[in-house]
Design a protein around this motif. Structure first.
Motif, PDB file in Angstrom:
ATOM      1  N   ALA A 145      64.487  54.748  76.793  1.00 14.25           N
ATOM      2  CA  ALA A 145      65.123  53.583  76.145  1.00 14.25           C
ATOM      3  C   ALA A 145      64.555  52.266  76.494  1.00 14.25           C
ATOM      4  N   VAL A 146      64.376  51.861  77.726  1.00 14.79           N
ATOM      5  CA  VAL A 146      63.961  50.793  78.152  1.00 14.79           C
ATOM      6  C   VAL A 146      62.295  50.678  77.513  1.00 14.79           C
ATOM      7  N   ASN A 147      61.622  51.502  77.745  1.00 18.80           N
ATOM      8  CA  ASN A 147      60.207  51.594  77.257  1.00 18.80           C
ATOM      9  C   ASN A 147      60.279  51.422  75.770  1.00 18.80           C
ATOM     10  N   ALA A 148      61.156  51.907  75.209  1.00 17.49           N
ATOM     11  CA  ALA A 148      60.953  51.935  73.502  1.00 17.49           C
ATOM     12  C   ALA A 148      61.469  50.510  73.114  1.00 17.49           C
ATOM     13  N   VAL A 149      62.570  50.080  73.710  1.00 17.18           N
ATOM     14  CA  VAL A 149      63.073  48.716  73.308  1.00 17.18           C
ATOM     15  C   VAL A 149      61.955  47.532  73.607  1.00 17.18           C
ATOM     16  N   GLY A 150      61.437  47.836  75.069  1.00 17.25           N
ATOM     17  CA  GLY A 150      60.517  46.828  75.444  1.00 17.25           C
ATOM     18  C   GLY A 150      59.278  46.778  74.538  1.00 17.25           C
ATOM     19  N   CYS A 151      58.868  47.899  74.089  1.00 15.55           N
ATOM     20  CA  CYS A 151      57.689  47.922  73.108  1.00 15.55           C
ATOM     21  C   CYS A 151      57.894  47.334  71.737  1.00 15.55           C
ATOM     22  N   ALA A 152      59.309  47.406  71.181  1.00 19.82           N
ATOM     23  CA  ALA A 152      59.802  46.835  69.962  1.00 19.82           C
ATOM     24  C   ALA A 152      59.542  45.381  70.115  1.00 19.82           C
ATOM     25  N   VAL A 153      60.189  44.952  71.432  1.00 25.74           N
ATOM     26  CA  VAL A 153      60.253  43.399  71.599  1.00 25.74           C
ATOM     27  C   VAL A 153      58.527  42.767  71.535  1.00 25.74           C
ATOM     28  N   ILE A 154      57.743  43.603  72.392  1.00 22.94           N
ATOM     29  CA  ILE A 154      56.197  43.266  72.201  1.00 22.94           C
ATOM     30  C   ILE A 154      55.685  42.961  71.050  1.00 22.94           C
ATOM     31  N   GLY A 155      55.970  43.913  70.210  1.00 21.53           N
ATOM     32  CA  GLY A 155      55.835  43.976  68.678  1.00 21.53           C
ATOM     33  C   GLY A 155      56.206  42.779  68.122  1.00 21.53           C
ATOM     34  N   VAL A 156      57.366  42.247  68.357  1.00 23.69           N
ATOM     35  CA  VAL A 156      58.088  41.169  67.608  1.00 23.69           C
ATOM     36  C   VAL A 156      57.172  39.872  68.140  1.00 23.69           C
ATOM     37  N   PHE A 157      57.086  39.730  69.711  1.00 24.06           N
ATOM     38  CA  PHE A 157      56.510  38.748  70.257  1.00 24.06           C
ATOM     39  C   PHE A 157      55.432  38.492  69.792  1.00 24.06           C
ATOM     40  N   MET A 158      54.299  39.571  69.769  1.00 20.45           N
ATOM     41  CA  MET A 158      53.044  39.295  69.393  1.00 20.45           C
ATOM     42  C   MET A 158      52.842  38.441  67.964  1.00 20.45           C
ATOM     43  N   VAL A 159      53.639  39.181  66.930  1.00 18.98           N
ATOM     44  CA  VAL A 159      53.755  38.693  65.724  1.00 18.98           C
ATOM     45  C   VAL A 159      53.995  37.210  65.787  1.00 18.98           C
ATOM     46  N   VAL A 160      55.171  36.924  66.397  1.00 17.62           N
ATOM     47  CA  VAL A 160      55.700  35.481  66.523  1.00 17.62           C
ATOM     48  C   VAL A 160      54.575  34.514  67.254  1.00 17.62           C
ATOM     49  N   ILE A 161      54.043  34.818  68.475  1.00 14.66           N
ATOM     50  CA  ILE A 161      52.938  33.955  69.079  1.00 14.66           C
ATOM     51  C   ILE A 161      51.535  33.978  68.226  1.00 14.66           C
ATOM     52  N   THR A 162      51.291  34.924  67.381  1.00 15.10           N
ATOM     53  CA  THR A 162      49.984  34.791  66.733  1.00 15.10           C
ATOM     54  C   THR A 162      49.828  34.446  65.337  1.00 15.10           C
ATOM     55  N   GLN A 163      51.079  34.672  64.567  1.00 17.35           N
ATOM     56  CA  GLN A 163      51.316  34.326  63.335  1.00 17.35           C
ATOM     57  C   GLN A 163      52.258  32.945  62.895  1.00 17.35           C
ATOM     58  N   VAL A 164      53.330  32.944  63.903  1.00 25.12           N
ATOM     59  CA  VAL A 164      54.320  32.087  63.388  1.00 25.12           C
ATOM     60  C   VAL A 164      54.456  30.692  64.394  1.00 25.12           C
ATOM     61  N   TRP A 165      54.069  30.777  65.786  1.00 18.69           N
ATOM     62  CA  TRP A 165      54.439  29.833  66.583  1.00 18.69           C
ATOM     63  C   TRP A 165      53.208  29.563  67.322  1.00 18.69           C
ATOM     64  N   ASP A 166      52.713  28.304  67.514  1.00 22.31           N
ATOM     65  CA  ASP A 166      51.799  27.900  68.218  1.00 22.31           C
ATOM     66  C   ASP A 166      52.167  27.587  69.584  1.00 22.31           C
ATOM     67  N   ALA A 167      52.475  28.994  70.212  1.00 25.57           N
ATOM     68  CA  ALA A 167      52.959  28.743  71.698  1.00 25.57           C
ATOM     69  C   ALA A 167      52.263  27.917  72.592  1.00 25.57           C
ATOM     70  N   PRO A 168      53.025  27.308  73.483  1.00 32.22           N
ATOM     71  CA  PRO A 168      52.204  26.887  74.722  1.00 32.22           C
ATOM     72  C   PRO A 168      51.390  27.660  75.566  1.00 32.22           C
ATOM     73  N   ARG A 169      50.419  27.275  76.119  1.00 31.93           N
ATOM     74  CA  ARG A 169      49.466  28.121  76.721  1.00 31.93           C
ATOM     75  C   ARG A 169      50.177  29.254  77.633  1.00 31.93           C
ATOM     76  N   LEU A 170      50.982  28.979  78.480  1.00 30.89           N
ATOM     77  CA  LEU A 170      51.656  29.751  79.472  1.00 30.89           C
ATOM     78  C   LEU A 170      52.723  30.856  78.969  1.00 30.89           C
ATOM     79  N   VAL A 171      53.095  30.903  77.571  1.00 34.55           N
ATOM     80  CA  VAL A 171      54.288  31.487  77.186  1.00 34.55           C
ATOM     81  C   VAL A 171      54.001  32.851  77.241  1.00 34.55           C
ATOM     82  N   ARG A 172      52.730  33.293  76.572  1.00 30.37           N
ATOM     83  CA  ARG A 172      52.057  34.762  76.593  1.00 30.37           C
ATOM     84  C   ARG A 172      52.075  35.273  77.862  1.00 30.37           C
ATOM     85  N   SER A 173      51.630  34.658  78.989  1.00 28.42           N
ATOM     86  CA  SER A 173      51.558  35.236  80.197  1.00 28.42           C
ATOM     87  C   SER A 173      52.911  35.408  80.689  1.00 28.42           C
ATOM     88  N   PHE A 174      53.612  34.502  80.705  1.00 24.17           N
ATOM     89  CA  PHE A 174      55.188  34.448  81.171  1.00 24.17           C
ATOM     90  C   PHE A 174      55.986  35.645  80.417  1.00 24.17           C
TER      91      PHE A 174
END
Length: 163
Positions: free
Chosen positions: A71-100
């Motif tokens: 469950a942890v791995n499945a939920v974490g991967c779903a959040v990674i999918g959301v996060f990558m779309v948000v920082i690549t297509q929606v939000w011009d994230a500060p430099r260290l957000v992706r790393s953090f």
């Protein structure tokens, strides 16, 4: 030697735009990396602590199927999918957000090492079939999680992409 270097090195300018191939070739791979290292370590501590907390809230017997890690791995991967779309297509994230958040929090939360140990535990406990099922189910759940998280997020943000 130069050809070898070019084939084996990757400089990710999204992690540190000031780090270039020249500084790496001159033996300075750590130059300017301390902010990235700090946020990854801090994020990793948060993610690993959250994963540990989930294990405390959803404990399983040593011989049980490892539903918590799955469950942890499945939920974490779903959040990674959301996060990558948000920082690549929606939000011009500060430099260290992706790393953090990506490399730190989410990588600390999801766990390949526990997954591998769980498989070994199942196999060594005479439950090779369960270990094989867990191996495949986790892979499918992780890929489905990333795909679903990214797909749903793309639909939700639709025409609101900020980039």
């Amino acid at each position: 030697m130069e050809t070898e270097w070019r084939q084996s090195s990757v400089v990710d300018s999204s992690i540190d735009p000031d780090l270039d191939e020249q500084s790496l070739r001159q033996g300075a791979p750590w130059r300017g990396q301390w902010p990235v290292i700090r946020v990854v370590a801090f994020g990793g501590a948060i993610g690993a602590s959250a994963r540990y907390g989930v294990g405390l809230l959803w404990p399983l017997a040593p011989v049980a199927f490892p539903w918590t890690t799955l469950a942890v791995n499945a939920v974490g991967c779903a959040v990674i999918g959301v996060f990558m779309v948000v920082i690549t297509q929606v939000w011009d994230a500060p430099r260290l957000v992706r790393s953090f958040f990506g490399t730190g929090v989410l990588a600390g939360f999801t766990t390949f090492s526990t997954y591998a140990v769980d498989i070994q535990r199942l196999v060594n406990g005479g439950r090779a079939g369960a270990g094989l099922a867990y191996l495949g189910l986790t892979l499918l759940a992780a890929l489905a999680g990333v795909w679903a998280g990214a797909s749903v997020t793309r639909r939700v943000v639709g025409g609101r992409a900020g980039r």
